[in-house]
Design an enzyme around this catalytic site. Structure first.
Site, PDB file in Angstrom:
ATOM      1  N   ASP A  98       0.813  -1.206   0.000  1.00  0.00           N
ATOM      2  CA  ASP A  98       0.000   0.000   0.000  1.00  0.00           C
ATOM      3  C   ASP A  98       0.855   1.269   0.000  1.00  0.00           C
ATOM      4  OD1 ASP A  98      -2.243   1.607  -0.085  1.00  0.00           O
ATOM      5  OD2 ASP A  98      -2.500   1.608   2.081  1.00  0.00           O
ATOM      6  N   CYS A 152      -9.657  -3.401 -19.587  1.00  0.00           N
ATOM      7  CA  CYS A 152     -10.697  -4.418 -19.545  1.00  0.00           C
ATOM      8  C   CYS A 152     -11.510  -4.357 -20.841  1.00  0.00           C
ATOM      9  CB  CYS A 152     -11.597  -4.190 -18.332  1.00  0.00           C
ATOM     10  SG  CYS A 152     -12.432  -2.589 -18.336  1.00  0.00           S
ATOM     11  N   CYS A 155     -17.014  -2.561 -21.199  1.00  0.00           N
ATOM     12  CA  CYS A 155     -18.459  -2.756 -21.369  1.00  0.00           C
ATOM     13  C   CYS A 155     -19.277  -1.595 -20.828  1.00  0.00           C
ATOM     14  CB  CYS A 155     -18.891  -4.056 -20.707  1.00  0.00           C
ATOM     15  SG  CYS A 155     -18.804  -4.031 -18.898  1.00  0.00           S
ATOM     16  N   CYS A 158     -19.754  -0.665 -15.033  1.00  0.00           N
ATOM     17  CA  CYS A 158     -19.378   0.033 -13.800  1.00  0.00           C
ATOM     18  C   CYS A 158     -19.720   1.519 -13.892  1.00  0.00           C
ATOM     19  CB  CYS A 158     -17.897  -0.169 -13.489  1.00  0.00           C
ATOM     20  SG  CYS A 158     -16.747   0.442 -14.743  1.00  0.00           S
ATOM     21  N   CYS A 162     -22.495   3.325 -11.237  1.00  0.00           N
ATOM     22  CA  CYS A 162     -21.981   4.220 -10.180  1.00  0.00           C
ATOM     23  C   CYS A 162     -23.054   5.240  -9.808  1.00  0.00           C
ATOM     24  CB  CYS A 162     -20.713   4.925 -10.654  1.00  0.00           C
ATOM     25  SG  CYS A 162     -20.008   6.034  -9.395  1.00  0.00           S
ATOM     26  N   CYS A 177     -16.793   9.668  -5.547  1.00  0.00           N
ATOM     27  CA  CYS A 177     -16.813   8.239  -5.259  1.00  0.00           C
ATOM     28  C   CYS A 177     -17.364   7.969  -3.862  1.00  0.00           C
ATOM     29  CB  CYS A 177     -15.402   7.679  -5.387  1.00  0.00           C
ATOM     30  SG  CYS A 177     -15.259   5.920  -4.993  1.00  0.00           S
ATOM     31  N   CYS A 205     -17.272   0.872  -0.953  1.00  0.00           N
ATOM     32  CA  CYS A 205     -18.357   0.666  -1.916  1.00  0.00           C
ATOM     33  C   CYS A 205     -17.963  -0.476  -2.854  1.00  0.00           C
ATOM     34  CB  CYS A 205     -18.613   1.940  -2.719  1.00  0.00           C
ATOM     35  SG  CYS A 205     -19.913   1.778  -3.967  1.00  0.00           S
ATOM     36  N   CYS A 208     -19.380  -0.927  -8.254  1.00  0.00           N
ATOM     37  CA  CYS A 208     -18.722  -1.115  -9.551  1.00  0.00           C
ATOM     38  C   CYS A 208     -18.125  -2.515  -9.690  1.00  0.00           C
ATOM     39  CB  CYS A 208     -17.652  -0.047  -9.789  1.00  0.00           C
ATOM     40  SG  CYS A 208     -16.256  -0.084  -8.649  1.00  0.00           S
ATOM     41  N   CYS A 212     -19.475  -5.828 -12.427  1.00  0.00           N
ATOM     42  CA  CYS A 212     -18.450  -6.134 -13.427  1.00  0.00           C
ATOM     43  C   CYS A 212     -18.598  -7.575 -13.931  1.00  0.00           C
ATOM     44  CB  CYS A 212     -17.065  -5.937 -12.832  1.00  0.00           C
ATOM     45  SG  CYS A 212     -15.715  -6.379 -13.966  1.00  0.00           S
TER      46      CYS A 212
END
Length: 267
Positions: A98, A152, A155, A158, A162, A177, A205, A208, A212
């Protein structure tokens, strides 16, 4: 060597340090820990998705339903570095979890362990986007994996799902967000409170991620540290130590839980 990597995580890959480039490094205190002349990055994905029955009463993001991953990843990565240093005494091995000077998702894509989602998350083939990331930077020159496709499928699921329209064209507006809003200190606006109430989520959250298509067949974690530490329904009486939201302190998570309690009282 590869056995040591597999002991850290069931999913790992290698990319050259030059794949990141010095101009993409993040300015932070951890940058000073990088070894001189780094050549390779071993990226690790730590899956955290639990069996569905373990999410009964879930009121936090799935990543917060398990123990804080930082101590878990750090313990595994630290042990691996010790073993590698003994085996290769002339080389340096430095781990990060992190708090890293590396753009971790980009490095993970470069290491071939997943693709970049339009929601900015790494999406792996086996575990979907339900993974934490950590890495070891070394002076050794290791054979690299082939980079994943950069994106990705695009599509748009997501982006459409949202609730605040925080995802647009693969870019996240952080202030919109919901996950970011749940982590804000102090008093929230009425619209921010409403978002938390509508989501039923006191921290983070998953919207999204839940929509997927690449997450539909995501496999559960095999890591005991997560399987044996799950607590899907967080209450105001629960201690925050050892949880993903502990870094923010007690006040923020308890404020969010109070907002959810208000919703129940009004129902």
């Amino acid at each position: 060597m590869f056995k040591i990597f597999s002991e850290v995580s069931p999913l790992w890959g290698i990319c050259p340090f030059d794949f990141i480039g010095s101009d993409r490094l993040i300015e932070c205190a951890a940058k000073s820990r990088l070894p001189e002349n780094p050549r390779s990055i071993i990226m690790f994905a730590f899956p955290y998705l639990l069996p569905e029955e373990d999410y009964e009463g879930l009121n936090v993001s799935k990543y917060a339903a398990v123990a804080d991953y930082h101590p878990v990843a750090q313990a595994r990565l630290s042990e691996a570095c010790e073993k590698l240093e003994k085996k290769y005494p002339g080389e340096s091995f430095v781990y990060f979890a992190d708090k890293s000077p590396l753009p971790e998702v980009r490095a993970a894509v470069g290491a071939g362990i997943g693709v970049l989602g339009a929601n900015s998350l790494l999406i792996t083939e086996k575990y979907g986007s339900y993974v934490f990331l950590g890495e070891i930077v070394t002076t050794m020159s290791l054979d690299a994996n082939s980079p994943s496709p950069s994106r990705c499928t695009g599509c748009g699921e997501c982006e459409r799902a949202c609730p605040a329209g925080a995802i647009k064209g693969g870019v996240i507006t952080r202030e919109k967000c919901l996950s970011y809003i749940t982590q804000k200190k102090g008093e929230l606006t009425e619209s921010e409170k409403r978002m938390i109430k509508d989501s039923g989520c006191a921290w983070g959250c998953d919207i999204c991620q839940n929509v997927c298509p690449l997450n539909k067949k995501a496999e559960h974690t095999e890591m005991d540290e997560f399987l044996l530490s799950s607590k899907a329904n967080v209450t105001a009486d629960d201690p925050v130590e050892g949880r993903a939201f502990a870094w923010r302190g007690e006040k923020t998570i308890r404020r969010n839980l109070e907002i959810l309690d208000e919703k129940e009282e009004q129902a």
